[in-house]
Write an enzyme that holds these catalytic residues in place. Sequence first.
Site, PDB file in Angstrom:
ATOM      1  N   TYR A  59       0.855  -1.230   0.021  1.00 41.40           N
ATOM      2  CA  TYR A  59      -0.054  -0.041   0.109  1.00 41.40           C
ATOM      3  C   TYR A  59       0.907   1.307   0.180  1.00 41.40           C
ATOM      4  CZ  TYR A  59      -3.876  -3.309   1.248  1.00 41.40           C
ATOM      5  OH  TYR A  59      -4.794  -4.146   1.189  1.00 41.40           O
ATOM      6  N   LEU A 206     -17.676  -2.652   1.598  1.00 41.46           N
ATOM      7  CA  LEU A 206     -18.586  -1.699   0.997  1.00 41.46           C
ATOM      8  C   LEU A 206     -18.624  -1.819  -0.308  1.00 41.46           C
ATOM      9  CD1 LEU A 206     -17.821   1.299   3.747  1.00 41.46           C
ATOM     10  CD2 LEU A 206     -19.573  -0.446   4.024  1.00 41.46           C
TER      11      LEU A 206
END
Length: 277
Positions: A59, A206
């Site tokens: 990341y 989500l």
Amino acid sequence: MTSTFTIGGDLEVGRLGYGAMQLPGPGVWGESRDPEGAVAVLRRAVELGVTLIDTADAYGPFTADLLIKEALHPYADGLVIATKVGFTRQGPGQWTPVGRPEYLRQQTELSLRHLGLERIDLMQLHRIDSKVPLADQIGELALLQQEGKIRHIGLSEVSVDELEAAGEFATIVSVQNLYNLTNRSADPLLDHCTANGIGFIPWFPLATGKLAKEGGPLDLAAKEHDASPSQLALAWLLKRSPVVMPIPGTSSVAHLEDNMAAASIELTDAEFAALTA
Ligand SMILES: NC(=O)c1ccc[n+]([C@@H]2O[C@H](COP(=O)([O-])OP(=O)(O)OC[C@H]3O[C@@H](n4cnc5c(N)ncnc54)[C@H](OP(=O)(O)O)[C@@H]3O)[C@@H](O)[C@H]2O)c1
């Protein structure tokens, strides 16, 4: 307060965690657009009771880990940082698995340094590299575990067969697969994990924000509950199985607060069934 799950039999965490992938720049590449905001989100997460933070060396690379260290080191007792190795990066949005043992070892050592840890509580193999024997990939993580550098080993994006094959070389305590209300292709894996007490960390809980949007598929149900769509999506995951630990990602304190409030929403069986349908 969210209910808890005990990873690997000895690491108890609140089941609603936080995922750090939204903190680096666009395409999960480079520096954060708002480093101070990123530090504030991480600190607020811990204030709100988050005890499971998911990150990865890839990341940024390294951006999320360095922000976590800046925001939270020295770490509070009981805070579990789950990280991953095994993905190389070539630019924004580009990810290539490399599972060669010497690379997994190098990235584990770098993760320890970047996070300021002496041992990583949960090290997940980000992807199985099809070009490298599974025994070599899991075997290297098992060696690092014997050396005390890793406490527990997890996997990411695997099938039941791959989970069982990896289990021949080390104890696998968790898996992390894409899973949310609108994508349930990992249902067989989740059922296997539930039956065997293996932690299941759904990524994209989500649906990368689609389930959190006003005007999205959860709008009506959310209004009936006086909740936000995002809270309903997370409450559904928490109800789905006691081994599920969602790690919603956000770079916004307001969204984090919205998401964490899902821990106090308990769906009835009928509400769960209606959402599932
Ligand atoms: N193992 C793997 O291969 C893998 C792959 C992908 C992700 N992951 C992990 O899973 C975590 C979660 O995935 P994700 O962050 O990509 O996707 P996600 O949690 O499904 O959704 C994140 C997106 O939703 C938005 N959002 C979050 N909360 C919101 C709210 N309350 N209202 C409105 N919008 C909201 C965020 O934007 P804002 O920043 O504007 O809030 C962001 O764009 C990652 O952080 C990472 O740790 C793992």
